[in-house]
Design a protein around this motif. Sequence first.
Motif: not given
Lengths: 295, 295
Positions: A186-188, A192-196, A201-205
């Motif tokens: 849920p933190s992701l 980001t407002g987007v489900r994991g 894959l290039d997101s810094p998250v």
Amino acid sequence: MSQLFGSIEAGGTKFVCAVGNEELIIIDSTAFPTSKPEETLQKAVDYFKTFEPSLAAISVGSIGPIDIDEASETYGYVTSTPKPYWADVDMIGFLKAQLDVPMYFTTDVNASAYGEKVLDSSLNSLVYYTIGTGIGAGALQGEDFIGGVSHAEMGHTFVKRHPDDLDFAGVCPFHRDCLEGVAAGPSLEARTGVRGENIPLDSPVWDIQAYYIAQAAVAATLTLRPEKIIFGGGVMAQDHMMNRVRKQFSELLNGYVPVPDLADYLQTPKIANNASATVGNFALAKRAYLRHNQD
Amino acid sequence: MSQLFGSIEAGGTKFVCAVGNEELIIIDSTAFPTSKPEETLQKAVDYFKTFEPSLAAISVGSIGPIDIDEASETYGYVTSTPKPYWADVDMIGFLKAQLDVPMYFTTDVNASAYGEKVLDSSLNSLVYYTIGTGIGAGALQGEDFIGGVSHAEMGHTFVKRHPDDLDFAGVCPFHRDCLEGVAAGPSLEARTGVRGENIPLDSPVWDIQAYYIAQAAVAATLTLRPEKIIFGGGVMAQDHMMNRVRKQFSELLNGYVPVPDLADYLQTPKIANNASATVGNFALAKRAYLRHNQD
């Protein structure tokens, strides 16, 4: 007639019920969403009723925190879980009222840790993390689960915040930015407002999440000195995540204590299809049955 | 003639050597600064030589990390300690070459944990932290020290940084801002330019330090679920610090799992005069002697 052992993996999103034979092989299994407690637990009872009278014992691996102290008045309860409706639920009491077999009660992650040891009996110590809706960990040293008065609850320890993540408050209802609050699924979505599963894959998250999970692995390493740390859950089943965690683990630990090659040390479960907890529960149910008949 | 058991508390600033009788009572003790390894260890040897032949066994509680794996080629070594000169030192080898008695080798904090259990045998699980020049912790679950392949090294886990302390880099040579790097004695001086004992009680640095120590207590609670967490070392002997830690522990844990009354749960050692490790070593030396004679 040969005996059957029951497993309930009482997870945050679904219940997996299964029966296994004396060789701990899965004979049958079913799964249903974790809805309200009475409804969910009744489904589990109804499932196991169909295996009477061969059913010899059941082990329940549950979301926690739970009360595993048999001397306690609330033994068998889920206690202070953040999961809605499931706090203060007498799980074992509900099952025992309708199923007259010995039962063992532990956390889902302890059951998973035990399952991985069943498959690799040479392992003398291990930690099993699950990274999913929540974060939990179970640990074994010899035949004993780690935990003095109760079970480990390592998903809620605090971590050093990533420099690019300082503005994120965290989503744990108890601790805000504990490990679970900043690194569970849920933190992701909260960041980001987007489900994991839909985050590129290039997101810094991903590196931020890996940074926190790597710290958990460092803490487990320095506290428990296990032979292996196993990561279950969908996020860690992706090679890119395990590799990110290994890389950051190596940088954070900085050679302070020796650990095996990281490809061996930080691993996904050896038991396929997320069945570690089921196999562990079979083994724990069998142990409970044997101990019950000794008494 | 009755037997004597030897204790070496090999600390970062001083060595404390002592001999005790079969009731684990201190008969004699001496202390000297931890200088270079050979010089320091020879002083220990010379001390114990004066108690031959009554000396039955010795237990060494050392700064870590150390190698406690008897099957290892470097068993008995201090390994990667940040303490100058003491990395890769064959401590047990040096002692064994001149003292022909069974020896037990563990960390100073494990020895302290064991000592506290000797005094309160009803305790089934405990964690012992020392907050001093460095930070270490030892833990017992039943008769076993926590640690799969080696001993716990909990002083070097990471912590959530205090909002008013984000600019402080930390002083751990391995990890910079791990727990030891931001909460051990030298971090206080690094922040303020003043040695800890000279920092006024109204300095904000105390609450910052307490915040980190409280997180360590939360991590120990959630990972090991001990009956008690004991804090040794000069800093924690001050009531104001223990009270600050208890207050912040309570806020951080936020009732997630039940713990005893904090005045009992988070405590200073029951054994006076910093002798927890000495008493623990006597008991461990006696255990080593008995096991040796069984073989």
